[in-house]
Design a protein around this motif. Structure first.
Motif, PDB file in Angstrom:
ATOM      1  N   THR A  23      -3.568  -2.517  -5.133  1.00  0.00           N
ATOM      2  CA  THR A  23      -3.000  -1.562  -6.084  1.00  0.00           C
ATOM      3  C   THR A  23      -3.928  -0.367  -6.274  1.00  0.00           C
ATOM      4  OG1 THR A  23      -1.835  -3.354  -7.232  1.00  0.00           O
ATOM      5  CG2 THR A  23      -2.123  -1.287  -8.433  1.00  0.00           C
ATOM      6  N   ILE A  24      -5.224  -0.631  -6.392  1.00  0.00           N
ATOM      7  CA  ILE A  24      -6.195   0.463  -6.529  1.00  0.00           C
ATOM      8  C   ILE A  24      -6.135   1.375  -5.309  1.00  0.00           C
ATOM      9  CG2 ILE A  24      -8.662   1.007  -6.596  1.00  0.00           C
ATOM     10  CD1 ILE A  24      -9.036  -1.598  -8.214  1.00  0.00           C
ATOM     11  N   ARG A  25      -6.125   0.773  -4.133  1.00  0.00           N
ATOM     12  CA  ARG A  25      -6.103   1.575  -2.904  1.00  0.00           C
ATOM     13  C   ARG A  25      -4.871   2.469  -2.869  1.00  0.00           C
ATOM     14  NH1 ARG A  25      -3.963   1.759   1.994  1.00  0.00           N
ATOM     15  NH2 ARG A  25      -2.656  -0.088   1.679  1.00  0.00           N
ATOM     16  N   ALA A  32      -4.187   9.446  -7.600  1.00  0.00           N
ATOM     17  CA  ALA A  32      -4.660   9.098  -8.931  1.00  0.00           C
ATOM     18  C   ALA A  32      -6.132   8.687  -8.896  1.00  0.00           C
ATOM     19  CB  ALA A  32      -3.821   7.961  -9.512  1.00  0.00           C
ATOM     20  N   SER A  33      -6.809   8.858 -10.013  1.00  0.00           N
ATOM     21  CA  SER A  33      -8.132   8.269 -10.192  1.00  0.00           C
ATOM     22  C   SER A  33      -7.971   6.985 -10.992  1.00  0.00           C
ATOM     23  CB  SER A  33      -9.069   9.237 -10.922  1.00  0.00           C
ATOM     24  OG  SER A  33      -8.588   9.506 -12.234  1.00  0.00           O
ATOM     25  N   VAL A  34      -8.798   6.005 -10.701  1.00  0.00           N
ATOM     26  CA  VAL A  34      -8.672   4.686 -11.322  1.00  0.00           C
ATOM     27  C   VAL A  34      -9.976   4.300 -11.981  1.00  0.00           C
ATOM     28  CG1 VAL A  34      -8.146   2.241 -10.955  1.00  0.00           C
ATOM     29  CG2 VAL A  34      -6.967   3.985  -9.592  1.00  0.00           C
ATOM     30  N   LEU A  54     -13.474   0.035  -4.063  1.00  0.00           N
ATOM     31  CA  LEU A  54     -12.153   0.596  -3.815  1.00  0.00           C
ATOM     32  C   LEU A  54     -11.800   1.692  -4.815  1.00  0.00           C
ATOM     33  CD1 LEU A  54     -10.244  -2.667  -2.920  1.00  0.00           C
ATOM     34  CD2 LEU A  54     -10.520  -0.692  -1.430  1.00  0.00           C
ATOM     35  N   ALA A  55     -12.252   1.531  -6.068  1.00  0.00           N
ATOM     36  CA  ALA A  55     -11.933   2.517  -7.098  1.00  0.00           C
ATOM     37  C   ALA A  55     -12.815   3.752  -6.998  1.00  0.00           C
ATOM     38  CB  ALA A  55     -12.066   1.900  -8.487  1.00  0.00           C
ATOM     39  N   GLY A  56     -13.990   3.575  -6.383  1.00  0.00           N
ATOM     40  CA  GLY A  56     -14.938   4.680  -6.361  1.00  0.00           C
ATOM     41  C   GLY A  56     -15.408   5.023  -7.755  1.00  0.00           C
ATOM     42  N   ALA A  57     -15.467   4.019  -8.612  1.00  0.00           N
ATOM     43  CA  ALA A  57     -15.823   4.235 -10.011  1.00  0.00           C
ATOM     44  C   ALA A  57     -16.474   2.977 -10.566  1.00  0.00           C
ATOM     45  CB  ALA A  57     -14.586   4.584 -10.833  1.00  0.00           C
ATOM     46  N   GLU A 167       4.594  -6.505  -6.479  1.00  0.00           N
ATOM     47  CA  GLU A 167       3.785  -6.085  -5.347  1.00  0.00           C
ATOM     48  C   GLU A 167       3.179  -4.708  -5.611  1.00  0.00           C
ATOM     49  OE1 GLU A 167       2.984  -7.974  -2.774  1.00  0.00           O
ATOM     50  OE2 GLU A 167       4.127  -9.551  -3.791  1.00  0.00           O
ATOM     51  N   PRO A 168       2.016  -4.423  -5.021  1.00  0.00           N
ATOM     52  CA  PRO A 168       1.337  -3.139  -5.267  1.00  0.00           C
ATOM     53  C   PRO A 168       2.215  -1.923  -5.034  1.00  0.00           C
ATOM     54  CG  PRO A 168      -0.171  -4.655  -4.193  1.00  0.00           C
ATOM     55  CD  PRO A 168       1.167  -5.341  -4.225  1.00  0.00           C
ATOM     56  N   ALA A 169       3.031  -1.939  -3.983  1.00  0.00           N
ATOM     57  CA  ALA A 169       3.898  -0.780  -3.725  1.00  0.00           C
ATOM     58  C   ALA A 169       4.857  -0.546  -4.889  1.00  0.00           C
ATOM     59  CB  ALA A 169       4.676  -0.982  -2.425  1.00  0.00           C
ATOM     60  N   GLY A 170       5.422  -1.622  -5.429  1.00  0.00           N
ATOM     61  CA  GLY A 170       6.323  -1.501  -6.568  1.00  0.00           C
ATOM     62  C   GLY A 170       5.602  -1.040  -7.822  1.00  0.00           C
ATOM     63  N   ILE A 171       4.367  -1.493  -7.998  1.00  0.00           N
ATOM     64  CA  ILE A 171       3.585  -1.075  -9.161  1.00  0.00           C
ATOM     65  C   ILE A 171       3.316   0.425  -9.106  1.00  0.00           C
ATOM     66  CG2 ILE A 171       1.340  -1.278 -10.296  1.00  0.00           C
ATOM     67  CD1 ILE A 171       1.339  -4.239  -9.500  1.00  0.00           C
TER      68      ILE A 171
END
Length: 398
Positions: A23-25, A32-34, A54-57, A167-171
């Motif tokens: 989801t983050i990816r 978006a930033s996460v 993965l978030a870079g944060a 699923e991540p795509a749906g989210i």
């Protein structure tokens, strides 16, 4: 698609936490930033290092971290995002949210935020179906929290049923819809879809040929315009739309309960092909055929009229109530009479005679009946019908 949007992602402690990585990816790919927050239990399933990479944060985990408080207090952290996303949302985390607990960083952020909140529940099917969890879900929905899923399927524990995290795509699609500045942003809509199954015995039931495709297309089109959509569906064959709250039902009475639980809404779109009757006393065991015996006699009773019940509400009636009329003869006349009889604002009528191929097919040809009269649309895909109707709904709710 999400360029410049800031997502505060709270990862709960469940096996579905591994989906948070994908989801983050996907969120970052969409622009978006996460900012990730992990509960202690989440760390048992995925590592903060993986999430941070993965978030870079930075990953936030502890409420009482003086360094973090000096850099960014938990109140500020809860309010700088455009959306707070909880994925997975465990039964425990949902219970804390519903009851206003604040005993760790995640629950404190959720209590302190004034930002829109979306949750993707994930848990064992029995936990999801427990009355306490259902009450909590209804309470959260009433508080304005958007629920995404859960979906039905196999689980890590080996059981099958509703409880899988979306699923991540749906989210990501749901996040996009929630943050869309469309004409229906801030509006809440309930859509019914599919057939209902009315049991005769544990094996047999009364149903119809509705695939649920038109209702699903409407839910997607309304969500694409920014609406918060509650999708109450019978056992349809059409795929469930992403980015909406899905409520699965079987019978007309269950569908009515699902609709009433979704209220209040700005608009009610009743596309479901609800069975008009049910067997008065459905058999608890399979009805057996006796050699040389007579066919069983079934006594029928009328099902609740969901469209009329909502359209004629004395209090809390949606601003716009839209019904559907599937006819085989005198389409416009029958649908016009239905509109008056039910008390709804609009009726979307179509001819579902077998030779049209509409019921269960990919296309539709409808007539929109309003106070202004009957407006016939040319035959087109159900997706295009949905987009046109969603646009008209948006205009009516301005």
């Amino acid at each position: 698609m999400l360029a410049g949007k800031r997502i505060l992602l709270i990862i709960g402690g469940g096996i579905a936490a591994y989906k948070a990585l994908e989801t983050i990816r996907r969120l970052r790919e969409a622009g978006a930033s996460v900012t990730p927050v992990m509960t202690r239990a989440a760390g048992e399933f995925v590592t903060p290092l993986s999430v941070a990479s993965l978030a870079g944060a930075k990953v936030y985990t502890e409420l009482f971290d003086l360094t973090d408080e000096a850099e960014m207090g938990h109140i500020q952290l809860s309010r700088v995002a455009d959306l707070v996303l909880v994925a997975p949302a465990t039964a425990d985390l949902m219970a804390k949210m519903a009851q206003g607990h604040a005993d760790d960083l995640a629950s404190t952020l959720l209590l302190a935020t004034d930002t829109p909140v979306m949750i993707a529940p994930a848990m064992n099917v029995r936990m999801w179906e427990h009355p306490a969890t259902r009450r909590n879900a209804e309470m959260l929905a009433g508080d304005g929290v958007r629920l995404l899923g859960p979906e039905e399927g196999g689980m890590a524990c080996g059981e099958w049923g509703p409880g899988r995290m979306a699923e991540p795509a749906g989210i990501v699609e749901a996040v996009r819809s929630a943050l869309a500045a469309g004409p229906l942003a801030g509006r809440r809509v309930v859509v019914t879809s599919g057939p209902t199954h009315e049991p005769i015995d544990p094996v047999r039931y009364i149903a119809n040929r509705s695939s649920g495709a038109q209702g699903a297309a409407l839910a997607r089109a309304l969500a694409a315009l920014g609406a918060e959509v509650v999708f109450v569906t019978g056992p349809a064959t059409a795929p469930r739309p992403a980015g909406v709250e899905v409520v699965e039902v079987q019978t007309a009475r269950e569908m009515l309960a699902g609709v009433e639980a979704a209220l209040p809404v700005d608009a009610g779109i009743f596309a479901a092909a609800v069975a008009d009757w049910r067997v008065a006393d459905a058999a608890a065991q399979k009805i057996k055929k006796a050699p040389g015996g007579d066919a069983p006699t079934l006594a029928f009773v009328e099902n609740p009229d969901i469209l009329a019940a909502v359209a004629r509400r004395a209090a809390g009636r949606p601003r716009l109530v839209v019904g559907f009329a599937a006819e085989t003869t005198d389409v416009v006349a029958n649908a016009t009479a239905k509109r008056a009889r039910k008390g709804c604002d609009w009726i979307v009528a179509n001819d579902v005679s077998p030779d049209t191929g509409i019921m269960g097919g990919a296309e539709n040809a409808v007539t929109l009946i309003t106070d202004a009269g009957a407006e016939s649309w040319p035959r087109m895909s159900k997706d295009e019908v949905a987009r046109r109707l969603a646009g008209r709904i948006a205009e009516a709710l301005e």
